[in-house]
Every structure is written in C-alpha cells, then in structure tokens.
Scaffold this active site. Sequence first.
Site: not given
Length: 402
Positions: A351-354, A392
């Site tokens: 679910c992370l932005c990477t 995050l």
Amino acid sequence: MTHPFSVQAGVLQIGGVDLRRLAARAGHTPFYVYDRSLVDARIRALRQTLPHGIELHYSIKANPMPAMVHHLAARLDGFDVASAGEMMLALDAGTRPERIGFAGPGKSHDELRRAVAAGVVIHIESATQLRLVTALGWEFGVRPCVAIRVNPDFQIGKGGMRMGGGAAPFGVDASLVPALLLELARQEVAFAGFHVFWGSQCLHAPTIIQAHRQSAELVMRLADNLEVPPAFINLGGGFGIPYFPGEDPLDFDAVGEAMHDWLPGLHRRLPGTRVVLELGRYLVGEAGIYVCRVVDRKVSCGETFLITDGGLHHHLAASGNFGQVLRRNYPVLIGNRLDEPAQERSHVVGCLCTPLDRIADGAHLPATSIGDLVVVLQSGAYGRSASPTDFLAHPPPAEMLV
C-alpha cells in the site's frame, strides 16, 4: 514450495486454527502468526540429531516477540542478545544471567554498564570493550564474566552471509586473541569462553561441517596456553532455511553426524568445555507467516496487480530490501483459496507510495478477489522487527503465537 501447515476446505490452518479465524482474532490485517508446535518440533529434531550435551541458544534478533522468547526460555539452554533491550527480554523470561551472551561490535557504555550489573556474559569484541567492562566491574565491585568473540582466520566456502574471516567489524582477529588473553588475565574479570561466528543463512551442509571443524580447531589452539579449559565455546549458528525456488533444505542429519565425529577430539583436548550452537532463523523462520488482505485489484497495461494493506514496511525482506538485492519472490499463497488451481499471473504489491513495495512479482495464483488473504511463508524470522514499520506512518502489524 511445500509448507508445514495443514489445510482444511482450502483454507490454511496455523496451530490448528483457521486462517480466517486468526484474522478475526488479530482484529485487523496485516498480521504475523507463529506456530509454537512447529518451533517445538524443530527443537526436538535438533536434540535427537545432535550429540548429547550440545547446548542450544536462541538468537533473539531473529524474532524478539516477547511471547516467543518466553516460550523458548523453557525449551532451550540460553539466549544470545545484541542489545540491552534484548538482554531485558531474556532476563524477563526468567533466564539466568550466566545463560545469556551479549555480543555486538558497538555496545554502548550504558549497555555495558547494564550488562555488568545484570551479570550476563559479555562477548568482548575489542580491547576497548575489555577495558570498559573492567572499569565497570570496579565501579560495581564485581568480577564481570566475559568471553572473547573471535574473528576466525578462515572464510566460509559456499552460500550464506559471511560474518567473519578477513577484515570485519565483528570480534577480535584470531591472530590478536593471544595478546588479548594475556591482558585479560591481568584484569579483574572472569573468563568464560570463546565465541566463533563465521556466517549465517547457509544451506550447504559441507560448508557448515567444515566451519564447525575449523572453529573447533581454532579454539583448541587458542586455549593451549590457558590454565584451565574454557567453560564454553559458542560455534555460532549459520543454519539456513530455503526461501526461493531452487533452494533445498539444509541436510541437518549430515551436520549432526559430522559433529559426532569431531566432538570427542575437542572434549579430549578441552575436558568439561560446553559446546553451544546459537540458532535463530533455523528455529523459528519456517514456523511463521505474514498475512495481508487484498484491498484492490486492477489491470495496468495488460498486467494484473493485487494491492494489499501490507508491504515492505512490515516485511522488508520479502519485498527485496529496498531494491538492494536481486528481486526474488518469497513463497506466497492465497490462504483462503488453497483448493483452487493457479489461473493467473499477478503482481502482489503493498500500500506504500513507492514502486519498491512488491510482495511478489509475476506470481502464479488462483483467481483472487478483494478481501482474499495473501500469505507470505518463511516469515518467522527477520520479519516485523527487521522492517521499517514507521515508514509512511501506517499502523504496525499484529503478532500472535498460537
């Protein structure tokens, strides 16, 4: 890859409990769950295979969950710790201080102070550490108990992560140990033994056998000029578990058989010296899983992505360690669809932005829907505590021992 867990009606069972019930018990996904019966079975197998009298210590850094540490305290002979925090976990589990070894190249003054006060065995990794420990002994009016961690003068030949041999921050070079022993003899400390940690995560039995033999020979040479044999030698661990396709389990029977061959010679040279194996991942790694839930499913440029509520912030190793290693998939299952055939090729992401937040690339899985449970096997060691859980600012995963 085969796994040690049972399946009922297509659903994974951990400790005899349905995965869906475990998710309800945890209260949310993601979570880790560890099966104590599998840990106990591994310990029994070790006891049955190893020569009588070999002591088993648990390296807490593999999985420091307090419930796990308490469980193992009643089943093993001691603990190896690498911080004051881990030392307190071992002491709180009721372990006697003399059964706790404190290793690590960067022990702070405060950590050494607490270790001397507690009476644990401090594994000296430099002359500086020896002098600090000696001074702290004067402060408390005690003789600190110490061992010397030796940086061996050999290197492992195949597989695993090298922890000694050649230039290393760990331990005292074997060539410098005699001089340190002379200095130690002039100090008001109690010398207990040697610690030789040559490597970790090795699946190649001949390499482990060779490392054990060479470690024993090294310690026997170093102990030649001692007035009395050391109380113990810690041969480290190094036993690995398979994570990736093409990796075979360690042939531990061969390792145990070889120990039966060389151990009598060591006991003749060093009568009364206890032999310790320090294990972490080998005890708990295959007994744990990481579970996250599919929260979205999408197709991009013809490829299917299963987006979960978990990811690298909870399980850094399974994600590929921030891209620092060749990306290979840990064994991944859809835990509530184990009776269904693999029908699609999917990328399982977190679910992370990477773009580094990948749980599995191109995995062949059953047709998967939102709400299904993704299971990462081989997750009992170096999982939650070895991951950047603050990254995050997502909530940390729950942990259960069942």
